[in-house]
Design an enzyme around this catalytic site. Sequence first.
Site, PDB file in Angstrom:
ATOM      1  N   TYR A  64      -8.837  -9.767   2.329  1.00 11.86           N
ATOM      2  CA  TYR A  64      -9.982  -8.960   2.776  1.00 11.86           C
ATOM      3  C   TYR A  64     -10.793  -8.384   1.615  1.00 11.86           C
ATOM      4  CZ  TYR A  64      -7.097  -4.708   2.170  1.00 11.86           C
ATOM      5  OH  TYR A  64      -6.303  -3.708   1.669  1.00 11.86           O
ATOM      6  N   GLU A  65     -10.269  -8.491   0.400  1.00 15.02           N
ATOM      7  CA  GLU A  65     -11.047  -8.056  -0.767  1.00 15.02           C
ATOM      8  C   GLU A  65     -12.057  -9.135  -1.158  1.00 15.02           C
ATOM      9  OE1 GLU A  65      -8.547  -5.790  -3.843  1.00 15.02           O
ATOM     10  OE2 GLU A  65      -7.039  -6.881  -2.715  1.00 15.02           O
ATOM     11  N   ALA A  77       2.467  -2.013   4.049  1.00 19.31           N
ATOM     12  CA  ALA A  77       2.242  -0.997   5.072  1.00 19.31           C
ATOM     13  C   ALA A  77       1.723  -1.732   6.301  1.00 19.31           C
ATOM     14  CB  ALA A  77       1.203   0.007   4.581  1.00 19.31           C
ATOM     15  N   HIS A 128      -7.102   4.580   6.048  1.00 20.86           N
ATOM     16  CA  HIS A 128      -6.276   4.203   4.898  1.00 20.86           C
ATOM     17  C   HIS A 128      -5.570   5.449   4.350  1.00 20.86           C
ATOM     18  CE1 HIS A 128      -4.868   1.565   1.779  1.00 20.86           C
ATOM     19  NE2 HIS A 128      -5.404   2.292   0.819  1.00 20.86           N
ATOM     20  N   HIS A 165      -5.510  -8.997  -1.799  1.00 24.90           N
ATOM     21  CA  HIS A 165      -5.711  -9.208  -0.362  1.00 24.90           C
ATOM     22  C   HIS A 165      -6.872 -10.175  -0.113  1.00 24.90           C
ATOM     23  CE1 HIS A 165      -3.871  -5.183  -0.622  1.00 24.90           C
ATOM     24  NE2 HIS A 165      -3.262  -5.511   0.493  1.00 24.90           N
ATOM     25  N   MET A 182      -2.321  -6.854   6.954  1.00 21.99           N
ATOM     26  CA  MET A 182      -3.345  -7.746   6.389  1.00 21.99           C
ATOM     27  C   MET A 182      -2.869  -8.454   5.130  1.00 21.99           C
ATOM     28  SD  MET A 182      -6.580  -5.192   6.778  1.00 21.99           S
ATOM     29  CE  MET A 182      -6.656  -3.988   8.086  1.00 21.99           C
ATOM     30  N   SER A 183      -1.578  -8.651   5.020  1.00 19.13           N
ATOM     31  CA  SER A 183      -1.079  -9.298   3.790  1.00 19.13           C
ATOM     32  C   SER A 183       0.178 -10.109   4.113  1.00 19.13           C
ATOM     33  CB  SER A 183      -0.748  -8.227   2.738  1.00 19.13           C
ATOM     34  OG  SER A 183       0.325  -7.425   3.171  1.00 19.13           O
ATOM     35  N   HIS A 231      -3.288   0.620  -4.994  1.00 17.37           N
ATOM     36  CA  HIS A 231      -2.820  -0.634  -5.592  1.00 17.37           C
ATOM     37  C   HIS A 231      -3.180  -0.683  -7.070  1.00 17.37           C
ATOM     38  CE1 HIS A 231      -1.486  -3.051  -2.125  1.00 17.37           C
ATOM     39  NE2 HIS A 231      -2.223  -2.185  -1.473  1.00 17.37           N
ATOM     40  N   SER A 237       0.825  -1.211   0.000  1.00 18.96           N
ATOM     41  CA  SER A 237       0.000   0.000   0.000  1.00 18.96           C
ATOM     42  C   SER A 237       0.857   1.258   0.000  1.00 18.96           C
ATOM     43  CB  SER A 237      -0.885   0.049   1.255  1.00 18.96           C
ATOM     44  OG  SER A 237      -1.890  -0.897   1.163  1.00 18.96           O
ATOM     45  N   ASN A 255       1.484   3.815  10.919  1.00 14.80           N
ATOM     46  CA  ASN A 255       0.662   4.342  12.016  1.00 14.80           C
ATOM     47  C   ASN A 255       0.954   3.543  13.284  1.00 14.80           C
ATOM     48  OD1 ASN A 255      -0.959   2.335  10.172  1.00 14.80           O
ATOM     49  ND2 ASN A 255      -1.737   2.034  12.260  1.00 14.80           N
TER      50      ASN A 255
HETATM   51  N1  HPA Z   1      -3.375  -2.682  10.979  1.00 18.84           N
HETATM   52  C1  HPA Z   1      -3.483  -3.534   9.941  1.00 18.84           C
HETATM   53  N2  HPA Z   1      -3.038  -3.237   8.732  1.00 18.84           N
HETATM   54  C2  HPA Z   1      -2.424  -2.062   8.561  1.00 18.84           C
HETATM   55  C3  HPA Z   1      -2.278  -1.134   9.597  1.00 18.84           C
HETATM   56  C4  HPA Z   1      -2.792  -1.457  10.885  1.00 18.84           C
HETATM   57  O1  HPA Z   1      -2.692  -0.707  11.850  1.00 18.84           O
HETATM   58  N3  HPA Z   1      -1.623  -0.058   9.076  1.00 18.84           N
HETATM   59  C5  HPA Z   1      -1.384  -0.350   7.760  1.00 18.84           C
HETATM   60  N4  HPA Z   1      -1.868  -1.547   7.447  1.00 18.84           N
END
Ligand code: HPA
Length: 273
Positions: free
Chosen positions: A86-87, A114, A248, A84, A212-213, A62, A31, A236
């Site tokens: 989650y998609e 990320a 995001h 992903h 998440m990847s 993406h 990301s 973050n």
């Molecule tokens: N959690 C999960 N996935 C992420 C995060 C997060 O805090 N930041 C960027 N991708």
Amino acid sequence: MIDLNFKYKTLLNYVNDQMPFYPEISLILGSGLGEFADKIKIVKSIKTEDIPNYPKSTVQGHKGFLHFAELFNKNILVFQGRIHLYEGYNIDQAIIPVFIAKELKTKYILLTNAAGGVNLNFNPGDLMLTTGFLAHNIKKELTDVLSLPTAEQRKNILNLPSKEFNEIIKKAALEENVFLQQGNYWFNSGPTYETPAEIKMQSKFGADAVGMSTVHEAFFAGVNGINVSAISLITNYAAGLSPQKLSHQEVIETAELAKEKFERLVKRIIKLV
Ligand code: HPA
């Protein structure tokens, strides 16, 4: 067990017909990190939407491209955009980039992503080299795509991430004067960010970063004997560790700030492999 060569035969044939060379190293850009593809000499780009059965990228930041590129006389395959879970995609779809890289006999795969920082020493903008993957919550899905028939393959999974590749990455960071945090990447399936309570638990269980990847990609590559490692851009503080709300947009903005050092590091890694 899914026979990927059977299921993705047309996809592979399409890529095989188009590819200009066999890549030594493959990269999956996470990301906000997709711009790296603009910084290298592209030899051939394939739109993923043109590849039969290739899942569509639905996430902002993406793009859907496979780039065959060159840098320092090395042949590289770059996936600009990842798939992903989650998609709504299945595990056999989510590992398609790594499956393609494997079929094209790549020796190294660098996964980038990320991630949220769980380790209290991490700050947004830091880069983390993965020293371990925490994947208990995806092991069941992994059995659909990983067969471990040989002793050699069972051994490979222990070298995950690749120690050899991690040493190269550390050397590249030193040479580029890029500070690298190190730690364990914990996979959460998403699609939402974690709750503060989940982060509290995952921190106690050894997570340094959450995302998440990556983990299923790494396992698939590792089992198949490819030197695989991963670099996370900490975008973050993980949920509950700061008063700020996760978004995001924040992920994309922090990636923008850190992209120069990320690009320098990745270029140096390519030079050293
Ligand atoms: N959690 C999960 N996935 C992420 C995060 C997060 O805090 N930041 C960027 N991708």
